[in-house]
Design an enzyme around this catalytic site. Structure first.
Site, PDB file in Angstrom:
ATOM      1  N   HIS A   1     -11.563   0.225  49.431  1.00 23.14           N
ATOM      2  CA  HIS A   1     -10.804  -0.895  48.469  1.00 23.14           C
ATOM      3  C   HIS A   1      -9.669  -1.599  49.162  1.00 23.14           C
ATOM      4  O   HIS A   1      -9.399  -1.219  50.363  1.00 23.14           O
ATOM      5  CB  HIS A   1     -10.069  -0.069  47.119  1.00 23.14           C
ATOM      6  CG  HIS A   1      -9.224   1.062  47.711  1.00 23.14           C
ATOM      7  ND1 HIS A   1      -9.679   2.224  48.394  1.00 23.14           N
ATOM      8  CD2 HIS A   1      -7.724   1.108  47.848  1.00 23.14           C
ATOM      9  CE1 HIS A   1      -8.488   2.862  48.578  1.00 23.14           C
ATOM     10  NE2 HIS A   1      -7.248   2.275  48.205  1.00 23.14           N
TER      11      HIS A   1
ATOM     12  N   CYS B   1       3.913  -0.518  50.538  1.00 23.48           N
ATOM     13  CA  CYS B   1       2.420  -0.526  50.439  1.00 23.48           C
ATOM     14  C   CYS B   1       2.167  -0.636  49.006  1.00 23.48           C
ATOM     15  O   CYS B   1       2.332  -0.167  48.244  1.00 23.48           O
ATOM     16  CB  CYS B   1       1.883   0.623  51.125  1.00 23.48           C
ATOM     17  SG  CYS B   1       1.790   0.456  52.826  1.00 23.48           S
TER      18      CYS B   1
ATOM     19  N   HIS C   1      -1.716  -2.022  46.420  1.00 24.28           N
ATOM     20  CA  HIS C   1      -3.040  -2.344  46.324  1.00 24.28           C
ATOM     21  C   HIS C   1      -3.150  -3.708  45.165  1.00 24.28           C
ATOM     22  O   HIS C   1      -2.610  -3.573  43.924  1.00 24.28           O
ATOM     23  CB  HIS C   1      -3.705  -1.437  45.319  1.00 24.28           C
ATOM     24  CG  HIS C   1      -3.812   0.001  46.009  1.00 24.28           C
ATOM     25  ND1 HIS C   1      -2.665   1.034  45.692  1.00 24.28           N
ATOM     26  CD2 HIS C   1      -4.446   0.559  47.060  1.00 24.28           C
ATOM     27  CE1 HIS C   1      -3.006   2.074  46.584  1.00 24.28           C
ATOM     28  NE2 HIS C   1      -4.003   1.587  47.235  1.00 24.28           N
TER      29      HIS C   1
ATOM     30  N   GLU D   1      -7.439   8.079  51.417  1.00 23.90           N
ATOM     31  CA  GLU D   1      -7.378   6.759  51.383  1.00 23.90           C
ATOM     32  C   GLU D   1      -8.348   6.222  52.198  1.00 23.90           C
ATOM     33  O   GLU D   1      -8.783   6.834  53.606  1.00 23.90           O
ATOM     34  CB  GLU D   1      -5.949   6.365  52.003  1.00 23.90           C
ATOM     35  CG  GLU D   1      -4.887   6.303  51.104  1.00 23.90           C
ATOM     36  CD  GLU D   1      -4.951   5.386  50.088  1.00 23.90           C
ATOM     37  OE1 GLU D   1      -6.109   4.674  49.925  1.00 23.90           O
ATOM     38  OE2 GLU D   1      -3.745   5.076  49.606  1.00 23.90           O
TER      39      GLU D   1
ATOM     40  N   GLU E   1      -9.278   2.262  53.227  1.00 17.07           N
ATOM     41  CA  GLU E   1      -8.817   0.960  52.904  1.00 17.07           C
ATOM     42  C   GLU E   1      -9.146   0.098  53.733  1.00 17.07           C
ATOM     43  O   GLU E   1      -9.033   0.109  55.110  1.00 17.07           O
ATOM     44  CB  GLU E   1      -7.184   0.888  52.704  1.00 17.07           C
ATOM     45  CG  GLU E   1      -6.712   2.006  51.589  1.00 17.07           C
ATOM     46  CD  GLU E   1      -5.370   1.999  51.268  1.00 17.07           C
ATOM     47  OE1 GLU E   1      -4.852   2.119  50.159  1.00 17.07           O
ATOM     48  OE2 GLU E   1      -4.442   1.788  52.339  1.00 17.07           O
TER      49      GLU E   1
HETATM   50  C1  IPE Z   1      -1.398   0.354  51.358  1.00 16.10           C
HETATM   51  C2  IPE Z   1      -1.516   1.525  51.529  1.00 16.10           C
HETATM   52  C3  IPE Z   1      -1.654   1.972  53.019  1.00 16.10           C
HETATM   53  C4  IPE Z   1      -1.460   2.743  50.596  1.00 16.10           C
HETATM   54  C5  IPE Z   1      -1.139   2.425  49.175  1.00 16.10           C
HETATM   55  O1  IPE Z   1       0.049   2.054  48.967  1.00 16.10           O
HETATM   56  P1  IPE Z   1       0.668   2.973  47.928  1.00 16.10           P
HETATM   57  O2  IPE Z   1       0.349   4.528  47.863  1.00 16.10           O
HETATM   58  O3  IPE Z   1       2.324   2.863  47.916  1.00 16.10           O
HETATM   59  O4  IPE Z   1       0.244   2.373  46.578  1.00 16.10           O
HETATM   60  P2  IPE Z   1       0.798   2.011  45.197  1.00 16.10           P
HETATM   61  O5  IPE Z   1       1.020   3.194  44.505  1.00 16.10           O
HETATM   62  O6  IPE Z   1       2.281   1.238  45.475  1.00 16.10           O
HETATM   63  O7  IPE Z   1      -0.189   1.121  44.316  1.00 16.10           O
HETATM   64 MG    MG Z   2       3.537   1.570  46.957  1.00 16.58          MG
HETATM   65 MN    MN Z   3      -5.297   3.282  48.385  1.00 10.31          MN
END
Ligand code: IPE
Ligand code: MG
Ligand code: MN
Length: 175
Positions: free
Chosen positions: A36, A71, A73, A116, A118
Site C-alpha cells: 500500500h 509517517c 497513509h 508493513e 509499503e
Molecule cells: C509510513 C510508514 C513508514 C508507516 C505508517 O505510518 P504510521 O504507522 O504512523 O501511520 P498512521 O497511523 O499515521 O496512518
Molecule cells: Mg503516523
Molecule cells: Mn502501512
C-alpha cells in the site's frame, strides 16, 4: 470508502510501480501485509538536525520506538504531499512546506504480528519553533544531530522503527 464512511477512509493498494489498484481498511492491510501507499516526512532545523518523534505506546505497531518526524497513509490517489503536510500537523502540531525527495518499497514483519509492506514516498522540510505534538500519536519529540543519530542507531538499533533505519541508511549514503 468503508462502512464507517469518512471516519476511517481506506488505504490505497498499489502495484510495485505505485499504480493504485484498490483500497482496503487500515488494520486489514497490516494483517495481510499487502502493498500500500505511505509517506514519510523528514524535518530538519537550520543546523541540519533531525526531528524525531517517539510513537505513542497505543499505536497499532512500533509504539514507543523513535522515528522520523511523521509517517502516515494517503487515502486519496493525488496530492500525497498535501496529505503528508496535514498528517504532520495532526501528529506534531505544526505545518511547513514539504518537498518530494525519493521513494522506496519495504516489507517488514513487526514484533506484534503485523506487517508493513509499503511504497513509501519520502518528503523533507525544515522547521524551527514549538512542537505541540498530539499525545494520541506521539509520546515525545527531540532534535538530534546526524552524528549523534548515527551513533545511537549503531548502538541501539532496536529503539528505532525499521523504516527510519532504512531511511537514514539511504539518506546518509547519498551525502
Ligand atoms: C509510513 C510508514 C513508514 C508507516 C505508517 O505510518 P504510521 O504507522 O504512523 O501511520 P498512521 O497511523 O499515521 O496512518
Ligand atoms: Mg503516523
Ligand atoms: Mn502501512
Amino acid at each position: 470508502m468503508n462502512s464507517v464512511g469518512t471516519l476511517s477512509p481506506d488505504l490505497l493498494l498499489v502495484t510495485e510501480q505505485d499504480e493504485v489498484i484498490g483500497t482496503a481498511e487500515k488494520m486489514q492491510v497490516h494483517y495481510d501485509g499487502v502493498l500500500h501507499r505511505a509517506f514519510s516526512v523528514l524535518i530538519y532545523n537550520d543546523r541540519g538536525d533531525y526531528l524525531l518523534q517517539q510513537r505513542a505506546l497505543a499505536k497499532y505497531h512500533s509504539g514507543g520506538l523513535w522515528s522520523n518526524a511523521c509517517c502516515g497513509h494517503p487515502t486519496r490517489p493525488t496530492d500525497t504531499g498535501q496529505q503528508a503536510e496535514q498528517r504532520l500537523d495532526e501528529e506534531m502540531g505544526f505545518r511547513t512546506e514539504l518537498t518530494p525527495s525519493f521513494s522506496f518499497i519495504y516489507h517488514a514483519s513487526l514484533p506484534n504480528g503485523l506487517t508493513e509492506h509499503e511504497f513509501d514516498h519520502v518528503f523533507t522540510g525544515t522547521y524551527e519553533g514549538e512542537i505541540p505534538f498530539n499525545p494520541a500519536e506521539v509520546m515525545a519529540v527531540r532534535w538530534v544531530s546526524r552524528e549523534a543519530l548515527l551513533q545511537e542507531m549503531a548502538h541501539a538499533p532496536e529503539t528505532f522503527t525499521v523504516w527510519f533505519r532504512i531511511l537514514v541508511d539511504t539518506i546518509e549514503k547519498q551525502r
